[in-house]
Write a protein that holds these residues in place. Structure first.
Motif, PDB file in Angstrom:
ATOM      1  N   ASN A   1       0.787  -1.175   0.157  1.00  0.00           N
ATOM      2  CA  ASN A   1       0.106   0.045  -0.071  1.00  0.00           C
ATOM      3  C   ASN A   1       0.975   1.203   0.023  1.00  0.00           C
ATOM      4  OD1 ASN A   1      -2.018   1.972   0.108  1.00  0.00           O
ATOM      5  ND2 ASN A   1      -3.034   0.811   1.812  1.00  0.00           N
ATOM      6  N   CYS A   2       1.547   1.647  -1.092  1.00  0.00           N
ATOM      7  CA  CYS A   2       2.414   2.457  -1.341  1.00  0.00           C
ATOM      8  C   CYS A   2       1.913   4.012  -1.001  1.00  0.00           C
ATOM      9  CB  CYS A   2       3.015   2.535  -3.001  1.00  0.00           C
ATOM     10  SG  CYS A   2       1.460   2.998  -3.905  1.00  0.00           S
ATOM     11  N   ASP A   3       0.846   4.367  -1.132  1.00  0.00           N
ATOM     12  CA  ASP A   3       0.037   5.530  -0.738  1.00  0.00           C
ATOM     13  C   ASP A   3      -0.587   5.624   0.653  1.00  0.00           C
ATOM     14  OD1 ASP A   3      -1.780   4.024  -1.958  1.00  0.00           O
ATOM     15  OD2 ASP A   3      -2.346   5.567  -3.438  1.00  0.00           O
ATOM     16  N   ASN A   4      -0.753   4.599   1.434  1.00  0.00           N
ATOM     17  CA  ASN A   4      -1.552   4.434   2.399  1.00  0.00           C
ATOM     18  C   ASN A   4      -3.152   4.582   2.227  1.00  0.00           C
ATOM     19  OD1 ASN A   4       0.450   3.910   4.270  1.00  0.00           O
ATOM     20  ND2 ASN A   4       0.962   5.846   4.210  1.00  0.00           N
ATOM     21  N   PHE A   5      -3.462   4.180   0.644  1.00  0.00           N
ATOM     22  CA  PHE A   5      -4.617   4.344   0.670  1.00  0.00           C
ATOM     23  C   PHE A   5      -5.695   3.661   1.420  1.00  0.00           C
ATOM     24  CE2 PHE A   5      -8.708   3.182  -2.064  1.00  0.00           C
ATOM     25  CZ  PHE A   5      -9.158   4.438  -2.247  1.00  0.00           C
ATOM     26  N   GLU A   6      -7.000   3.847   1.924  1.00  0.00           N
ATOM     27  CA  GLU A   6      -7.820   3.446   2.695  1.00  0.00           C
ATOM     28  C   GLU A   6      -9.343   3.058   2.080  1.00  0.00           C
ATOM     29  OE1 GLU A   6      -7.977   4.754   6.645  1.00  0.00           O
ATOM     30  OE2 GLU A   6      -5.840   5.000   6.944  1.00  0.00           O
ATOM     31  N   LEU A   7      -9.783   2.004   2.089  1.00  0.00           N
ATOM     32  CA  LEU A   7     -11.231   1.997   1.687  1.00  0.00           C
ATOM     33  C   LEU A   7     -12.257   2.867   2.839  1.00  0.00           C
ATOM     34  CD1 LEU A   7     -11.036  -1.796   0.952  1.00  0.00           C
ATOM     35  CD2 LEU A   7     -11.015  -0.063  -0.638  1.00  0.00           C
ATOM     36  N   SER A   8     -13.403   2.720   2.255  1.00  0.00           N
ATOM     37  CA  SER A   8     -14.462   3.550   3.145  1.00  0.00           C
ATOM     38  C   SER A   8     -14.208   3.044   4.300  1.00  0.00           C
ATOM     39  CB  SER A   8     -15.759   3.703   2.718  1.00  0.00           C
ATOM     40  OG  SER A   8     -16.388   2.487   2.804  1.00  0.00           O
ATOM     41  N   PRO A   9     -14.490   3.687   5.415  1.00  0.00           N
ATOM     42  CA  PRO A   9     -14.593   3.294   7.022  1.00  0.00           C
ATOM     43  C   PRO A   9     -15.577   1.913   7.253  1.00  0.00           C
ATOM     44  CG  PRO A   9     -14.622   5.764   7.034  1.00  0.00           C
ATOM     45  CD  PRO A   9     -14.638   5.139   5.600  1.00  0.00           C
ATOM     46  N   THR A  10     -16.423   2.205   6.536  1.00  0.00           N
ATOM     47  CA  THR A  10     -17.753   0.939   6.550  1.00  0.00           C
ATOM     48  C   THR A  10     -17.192  -0.250   5.878  1.00  0.00           C
ATOM     49  OG1 THR A  10     -18.742   1.996   4.625  1.00  0.00           O
ATOM     50  CG2 THR A  10     -19.429   2.749   6.964  1.00  0.00           C
ATOM     51  N   SER A  11     -16.178  -0.399   5.173  1.00  0.00           N
ATOM     52  CA  SER A  11     -15.636  -1.460   4.398  1.00  0.00           C
ATOM     53  C   SER A  11     -15.382  -2.480   5.426  1.00  0.00           C
ATOM     54  CB  SER A  11     -14.703  -1.280   3.698  1.00  0.00           C
ATOM     55  OG  SER A  11     -13.909  -2.352   2.939  1.00  0.00           O
ATOM     56  N   THR A  12     -15.815  -3.700   5.068  1.00  0.00           N
ATOM     57  CA  THR A  12     -15.654  -5.153   6.013  1.00  0.00           C
ATOM     58  C   THR A  12     -14.877  -6.077   5.418  1.00  0.00           C
ATOM     59  OG1 THR A  12     -17.586  -6.154   5.075  1.00  0.00           O
ATOM     60  CG2 THR A  12     -17.965  -4.981   6.942  1.00  0.00           C
ATOM     61  N   VAL A  13     -13.917  -5.523   4.356  1.00  0.00           N
ATOM     62  CA  VAL A  13     -13.088  -6.358   3.728  1.00  0.00           C
ATOM     63  C   VAL A  13     -11.802  -6.517   4.523  1.00  0.00           C
ATOM     64  CG1 VAL A  13     -11.734  -6.769   1.632  1.00  0.00           C
ATOM     65  CG2 VAL A  13     -14.104  -5.980   1.434  1.00  0.00           C
ATOM     66  N   ASP A  14     -11.423  -7.734   4.805  1.00  0.00           N
ATOM     67  CA  ASP A  14     -10.294  -8.179   5.499  1.00  0.00           C
ATOM     68  C   ASP A  14      -9.243  -7.579   4.738  1.00  0.00           C
ATOM     69  OD1 ASP A  14      -8.091  -9.143   6.905  1.00  0.00           O
ATOM     70  OD2 ASP A  14      -8.696 -11.282   6.627  1.00  0.00           O
ATOM     71  N   THR A  15      -7.787  -6.791   5.412  1.00  0.00           N
ATOM     72  CA  THR A  15      -7.022  -6.250   4.715  1.00  0.00           C
ATOM     73  C   THR A  15      -5.899  -7.216   4.350  1.00  0.00           C
ATOM     74  OG1 THR A  15      -5.987  -5.596   6.830  1.00  0.00           O
ATOM     75  CG2 THR A  15      -7.396  -3.884   5.821  1.00  0.00           C
ATOM     76  N   ASP A  16      -6.113  -8.517   4.832  1.00  0.00           N
ATOM     77  CA  ASP A  16      -5.155  -9.547   4.594  1.00  0.00           C
ATOM     78  C   ASP A  16      -5.608 -10.364   3.398  1.00  0.00           C
ATOM     79  OD1 ASP A  16      -3.220  -8.743   6.451  1.00  0.00           O
ATOM     80  OD2 ASP A  16      -4.526 -10.146   8.108  1.00  0.00           O
ATOM     81  N   SER A  17      -6.716  -9.814   2.954  1.00  0.00           N
ATOM     82  CA  SER A  17      -7.273 -10.838   1.716  1.00  0.00           C
ATOM     83  C   SER A  17      -7.105 -10.427   0.262  1.00  0.00           C
ATOM     84  CB  SER A  17      -8.718 -10.947   1.981  1.00  0.00           C
ATOM     85  OG  SER A  17      -9.369  -9.818   1.619  1.00  0.00           O
ATOM     86  N   ASP A  18      -6.938 -11.077  -0.651  1.00  0.00           N
ATOM     87  CA  ASP A  18      -6.714 -10.878  -2.088  1.00  0.00           C
ATOM     88  C   ASP A  18      -7.970  -9.955  -2.372  1.00  0.00           C
ATOM     89  OD1 ASP A  18      -4.326 -12.346  -2.027  1.00  0.00           O
ATOM     90  OD2 ASP A  18      -5.461 -13.782  -3.434  1.00  0.00           O
ATOM     91  N   ASP A  19      -9.094  -9.948  -1.932  1.00  0.00           N
ATOM     92  CA  ASP A  19     -10.247  -9.058  -2.193  1.00  0.00           C
ATOM     93  C   ASP A  19      -9.847  -7.608  -1.953  1.00  0.00           C
ATOM     94  OD1 ASP A  19     -11.682 -11.183  -2.922  1.00  0.00           O
ATOM     95  OD2 ASP A  19     -12.990 -11.452  -1.297  1.00  0.00           O
ATOM     96  N   TYR A  20      -9.335  -7.578  -0.821  1.00  0.00           N
ATOM     97  CA  TYR A  20      -8.910  -6.189  -0.383  1.00  0.00           C
ATOM     98  C   TYR A  20      -8.053  -5.446  -1.375  1.00  0.00           C
ATOM     99  CZ  TYR A  20      -6.417  -2.357   2.259  1.00  0.00           C
ATOM    100  OH  TYR A  20      -5.767  -1.129   2.534  1.00  0.00           O
ATOM    101  N   TRP A  21      -6.914  -6.370  -1.875  1.00  0.00           N
ATOM    102  CA  TRP A  21      -6.123  -5.503  -2.833  1.00  0.00           C
ATOM    103  C   TRP A  21      -6.641  -5.441  -4.123  1.00  0.00           C
ATOM    104  CZ3 TRP A  21      -2.220  -3.375  -0.836  1.00  0.00           C
ATOM    105  CH2 TRP A  21      -1.666  -3.974   0.262  1.00  0.00           C
ATOM    106  N   VAL A  22      -7.791  -6.598  -4.597  1.00  0.00           N
ATOM    107  CA  VAL A  22      -8.341  -6.157  -5.877  1.00  0.00           C
ATOM    108  C   VAL A  22      -9.161  -4.846  -5.793  1.00  0.00           C
ATOM    109  CG1 VAL A  22     -10.441  -7.184  -7.082  1.00  0.00           C
ATOM    110  CG2 VAL A  22      -8.495  -8.731  -6.452  1.00  0.00           C
ATOM    111  N   LEU A  23      -9.828  -4.707  -4.652  1.00  0.00           N
ATOM    112  CA  LEU A  23     -10.648  -3.298  -4.496  1.00  0.00           C
ATOM    113  C   LEU A  23      -9.633  -1.930  -4.435  1.00  0.00           C
ATOM    114  CD1 LEU A  23     -12.974  -4.274  -1.585  1.00  0.00           C
ATOM    115  CD2 LEU A  23     -13.544  -3.690  -3.877  1.00  0.00           C
ATOM    116  N   LEU A  24      -8.429  -2.284  -4.022  1.00  0.00           N
ATOM    117  CA  LEU A  24      -7.548  -1.016  -4.135  1.00  0.00           C
ATOM    118  C   LEU A  24      -7.126  -0.833  -5.415  1.00  0.00           C
ATOM    119  CD1 LEU A  24      -7.463  -1.121  -1.002  1.00  0.00           C
ATOM    120  CD2 LEU A  24      -4.963  -0.749  -1.280  1.00  0.00           C
ATOM    121  N   ILE A  25      -6.864  -2.041  -6.310  1.00  0.00           N
ATOM    122  CA  ILE A  25      -6.657  -1.931  -7.668  1.00  0.00           C
ATOM    123  C   ILE A  25      -7.718  -1.560  -8.650  1.00  0.00           C
ATOM    124  CG2 ILE A  25      -6.048  -3.324  -9.704  1.00  0.00           C
ATOM    125  CD1 ILE A  25      -4.173  -5.295  -7.892  1.00  0.00           C
TER     126      ILE A  25
END
Length: 148
Positions: free
Chosen positions: A98-122
């Protein structure tokens, strides 16, 4: 090229002017050289964006990182900063950085260790890259007074 068009492109924050102007200077040796470079890049973007879409669906982070790296380099070489910076995000997120410390919305329930999290950032970076491409293409069409 009119000074007004040059100034509009410089003021757009879509290009790194020193890089872009070096490419334009090459037109003195070969007419239309720079425009051909940008037309080739447009084709490359369209193909690569399609591949990114496919790999987002399959959650192939390694391939997404590779595609981001590939397009980042091409965009940077042409001075297209908006596209290049978003492709750099795709490249890093594909490596789970996470090169820019981007964060999903505070209400997001996606686990930050999951591939789904990275797919959302991408996906976020990809949407911004597409937007940057559309704006850059429009600005370049106006600059060259022709469709790329």
């Amino acid at each position: 090229m009119s000074e007004e068009k040059k100034q509009q492109l410089q003021d757009s924050d879509l290009v790194v002017w020193p890089v872009f102007s070096e490419l334009i200077a090459m037109d003195e040796d070969e007419e239309g050289f720079s425009k051909n470079l940008f037309q080739t890049f447009k084709d490359q973007v369209e193909d690569t964006f399609e591949e990114i879409d496919e790999n987002l669906a399959s959650k192939n982070l390694d391939k997404l990182s590779s595609l981001g790296h590939y397009l980042k380099g091409s965009a940077a070489a042409l001075g297209l900063v908006k596209i290049s910076s978003q492709c750099e995000r795709i490249q890093n997120y594909g490596h789970k950085i996470n090169c820019d410390n981007f964060e999903l919305s505070p209400t997001s329930t996606v686990d930050t260790d999951s591939d789904d999290y990275w797919v959302l950032l991408i996906s976020d970076a990809f949407e911004k890259a597409k937007d940057g491409f559309e704006k850059s293409e429009k600005a370049l069409n106006e600059y060259f007074d022709d469709e790329l």
